[in-house]
Design an enzyme around this catalytic site. Sequence first.
Site, PDB file in Angstrom:
ATOM      1  N   ASP A 261     -62.769  61.344  36.956  1.00 43.58           N
ATOM      2  CA  ASP A 261     -61.689  61.494  37.892  1.00 43.58           C
ATOM      3  C   ASP A 261     -61.573  62.824  38.482  1.00 43.58           C
ATOM      4  O   ASP A 261     -61.926  63.656  37.505  1.00 43.58           O
ATOM      5  CB  ASP A 261     -60.462  60.827  37.564  1.00 43.58           C
ATOM      6  CG  ASP A 261     -60.559  59.370  37.065  1.00 43.58           C
ATOM      7  OD1 ASP A 261     -61.190  58.658  37.994  1.00 43.58           O
ATOM      8  OD2 ASP A 261     -59.683  58.916  36.319  1.00 43.58           O
TER       9      ASP A 261
ATOM     10  N   ASP B  54     -57.298  55.810  34.459  1.00 47.23           N
ATOM     11  CA  ASP B  54     -55.684  55.799  34.295  1.00 47.23           C
ATOM     12  C   ASP B  54     -55.164  54.564  34.658  1.00 47.23           C
ATOM     13  O   ASP B  54     -54.039  53.934  34.043  1.00 47.23           O
ATOM     14  CB  ASP B  54     -55.051  57.074  34.630  1.00 47.23           C
ATOM     15  CG  ASP B  54     -55.189  57.347  36.197  1.00 47.23           C
ATOM     16  OD1 ASP B  54     -55.652  56.536  36.846  1.00 47.23           O
ATOM     17  OD2 ASP B  54     -54.735  58.125  36.601  1.00 47.23           O
TER      18      ASP B  54
ATOM     19  N   ASP C 266     -58.785  50.387  36.876  1.00 48.62           N
ATOM     20  CA  ASP C 266     -59.893  51.043  36.168  1.00 48.62           C
ATOM     21  C   ASP C 266     -60.324  50.398  34.954  1.00 48.62           C
ATOM     22  O   ASP C 266     -61.419  50.805  34.633  1.00 48.62           O
ATOM     23  CB  ASP C 266     -59.384  52.545  35.862  1.00 48.62           C
ATOM     24  CG  ASP C 266     -59.116  53.526  36.997  1.00 48.62           C
ATOM     25  OD1 ASP C 266     -59.973  53.216  38.001  1.00 48.62           O
ATOM     26  OD2 ASP C 266     -58.375  54.555  36.848  1.00 48.62           O
TER      27      ASP C 266
END
Length: 419
Positions: free
Chosen positions: A30, A361, A365
Amino acid sequence: TAQSLKSKNCLLQKLEAVETLGSTSVICTDKTGTLTANKMAVAHLWYDDVVHDAHCQERRQHSQSKGWEALSMVIGLCSNTTFEKNQDHIKVMDRKCDGDSSESALLKFYELEVGPVNDFRELHLKVFEIPFNSSNKYQVSIHEWDKDSYVLVIKGAPEKVIHLCSSYLDSQGKEKALDTSFYEHFTGAHDQLASQGERVLGFAHKHLDPSRYPQSCVFDPDKSDELLQGLCFAGLVSLFDPPRENVSEAIAKCRMAGIKVIMVTGDHPNTAKAIGRAVGIISPGVHTADELLTSQVLSSHSKPQAIVIHGSRLTDMTDSDIEGILKNYPEIIFARTSPTQKLRIVEGCQRVGWVVAVTGDGVNDAPALRKANIGVAMGITGTEVAKQVSDMILLDDNFASIVTAVEEGRLLFDNLKKT
């Protein structure tokens, strides 16, 4: 080894993951909070067809404009984030909030520039909401405006918000039909801010007709399409989150160790590319495929080494298309992606034969974290669901800690081979 890793901010959930860590060949990471410091602050605003520095005196001189009035109203109302209790004695920028870093930055900005946000929200109570989701990429709420009427406010990805608008406010505060000229100015301002590595959000509003939506009205989420027509565009707000100090060094280490680092983010491609360059995912002097296409200077036979793929393009790709991208480009950024697409990227890496570590997170996901060879959840911003399905938790949410864990895994792997 588990204790050693914990002292370096990596909490192993499964001991066998250490060995897999040592053979990691690609990290899908990310951007926000992992490559960047997760210290969002409002940087610029665009209203009245001017880009304003968020905190300079020149912008405050425009604070009486109707454009600012509309934009600040949406900033104040279109949010669920609040300050934690008993912090009135603490400076606004140091206060803790109960939302994510973007929402917190907007809340603090409103409190400093306009005044107490809770007072404003109490004057205009929320009666309806469509929460943000990764598909729509916007958040909507409806509030009491006066005794007889409601106002609808929306914020989200600028290209999604502008698509729902039919008008904008000119510098005199008059609503005008959204035309080609306005759209060009909007696009120019958006691209300027995003290319500086800033996350850009679009804001709009609509005063609902009291004859169609009287005070007794109950809003139906299944009929939201009708509500979200003919909005008035209020402006753009950009937020800057600086790259973490040690991330560039960590990415350079990955490159030296033969580990590919791919950024997978929900942010706009220009924002992602600017941060990618800042941290070294795109190397200095390397041009992306789209830059080579538009450049008049570079030779036509130059082969691009880097590519930025928009989520809308990813949707139309076959599995073999994705594999081709992964194999043919050393430096890759996937932008405006959804959690489903993140899973496809992980699966593509595995089909190519790579051992994949992926960060995440959110609840959405979880499939990608579960599918990866090493699922890495965030310890600070991560949800419980993400942590439960992961193999490792980053206690400091820092990309550099993953690289430390891989180094530790390789060391252990080497020692096992010697015994």
